[in-house]
Design a protein around this motif. Structure first.
Motif, short mmCIF file in Angstrom:
data_model
loop_
_atom_site.label_atom_id
_atom_site.label_comp_id
_atom_site.label_asym_id
_atom_site.label_seq_id
_atom_site.Cartn_x
_atom_site.Cartn_y
_atom_site.Cartn_z
N VAL A 104 0.83 -1.20 0.00
CA VAL A 104 0.00 0.00 0.00
C VAL A 104 0.87 1.25 0.00
N GLY A 105 0.25 2.38 -0.28
CA GLY A 105 0.93 3.67 -0.19
C GLY A 105 -0.08 4.73 0.19
N ILE A 106 0.37 5.78 0.90
CA ILE A 106 -0.53 6.85 1.32
C ILE A 106 0.20 8.18 1.30
N ASP A 107 -0.56 9.25 1.03
CA ASP A 107 0.04 10.60 1.06
C ASP A 107 -1.01 11.61 1.45
N ILE A 108 -0.60 12.62 2.22
CA ILE A 108 -1.43 13.77 2.56
C ILE A 108 -0.69 15.02 2.11
N GLU A 109 -1.41 15.97 1.50
CA GLU A 109 -0.83 17.25 1.10
C GLU A 109 -1.81 18.37 1.41
N MET A 110 -1.27 19.52 1.79
CA MET A 110 -2.10 20.72 1.91
C MET A 110 -2.41 21.23 0.50
N TRP A 145 -1.16 14.53 -7.54
CA TRP A 145 0.13 14.46 -6.85
C TRP A 145 0.09 13.45 -5.71
N CYS A 146 -0.94 13.51 -4.88
CA CYS A 146 -1.06 12.58 -3.76
C CYS A 146 -1.15 11.13 -4.26
N GLY A 147 -1.92 10.94 -5.33
CA GLY A 147 -2.02 9.60 -5.90
C GLY A 147 -0.68 9.09 -6.37
N LYS A 148 0.06 9.92 -7.09
CA LYS A 148 1.37 9.51 -7.60
C LYS A 148 2.36 9.28 -6.46
N GLU A 149 2.30 10.12 -5.44
CA GLU A 149 3.18 9.93 -4.29
C GLU A 149 2.87 8.62 -3.57
N CYS A 203 -5.96 13.66 0.89
CA CYS A 203 -5.31 12.40 1.23
C CYS A 203 -5.66 11.39 0.15
N ALA A 204 -4.66 10.65 -0.32
CA ALA A 204 -4.90 9.59 -1.29
C ALA A 204 -4.16 8.35 -0.82
N TYR A 205 -4.76 7.19 -1.07
CA TYR A 205 -4.09 5.94 -0.74
C TYR A 205 -4.29 4.94 -1.87
#
Length: 212
Positions: A104-110, A145-149, A203-205
């Protein structure tokens, strides 16, 4: 404690989001760090980074893990002892983890207008020029961006380019999900990507959808 949100993605996958409101001292209470992590925290110049680091340990504790159960490989990818997989993210006053039986992968960005200026570095910007509303464009690019990260964190291969190797399929803002593909050297991996927005953050995961 400010556990902001828990998402049960499926029977073997959970997302935990923390809103960081406590002091570093409060967050440190009851947390036993490894010597290496203690040194990392001491050397952090930003108080918010230190608090984010500790909030992650509280999120891990919700699933019965401690700092001693976490380690990193040569690519900097976090792992848990045992069979579970983990991904970690922190942005300003929010942090999150995802724990699963699968990669899995997850990212949060403002959400910030800055992303409009740098979008060409991580996605074919012509795909988004038809969006008339600048706020909607900013939101959509932040999701991309969050998805790619999150995919980058899951795939975990040095040399992967956001622009050249990771493709996020077209989606609507109210879809709250899309699909994506990482193609790198002789490997191709497909993912399902879910996203949510809250308090000016995205947030994307990502979870593997097909094993290639």
């Amino acid at each position: 404690m400010p556990l902001y949100k828990t998402i049960t993605v499926n029977p073997t996958t959970k997302v935990f989001i923390w809103k960081i409101e406590e002091s570093f001292e409060t967050l440190s209470d009851g947390i036993d760090l490894t010597k290496n992590c203690s040194n990392r925290v001491v050397n952090m110049k930003s108080d918010l980074h230190r608090r984010g680091f500790m909030s992650i340990r509280h999120l891990m504790a919700l699933e019965g893990y401690s700092d001693h159960d976490l380690y990193y490989d040569e690519n900097g990818k976090p792992h848990l002892t045992g069979d579970k997989h983990i991904s970690i993210t922190h942005s300003f006053n929010f942090s999150a983890i995802i724990i699963s039986d699968f990669e899995v992968g997850i990212d949060i960005e403002m959400q910030r207008s800055k992303i409009l200026r740098i979008a060409h570095k991580f996605t074919p910007i012509e795909e988004y020029r038809t969006i008339a509303n600048e706020d909607a464009m900013m939101r959509k690019l932040t999701i991309v961006w969050c998805g790619k990260e999150s995919l980058y964190k899951s795939f975990a291969e040095k040399g992967v380019s956001f622009l050249e190797n990771i493709y996020v399929e077209e989606f609507m803002l109210d879809d709250y999900k899309t699909t994506a593909t990482v193609t790198y050297e002789d490997k191709t991996q497909k993912y399902n990507v879910d996203f949510l927005e809250f308090e000016g953050f995205t947030c994307a995961y990502a979870l593997i959808s097909e094993k290639q």
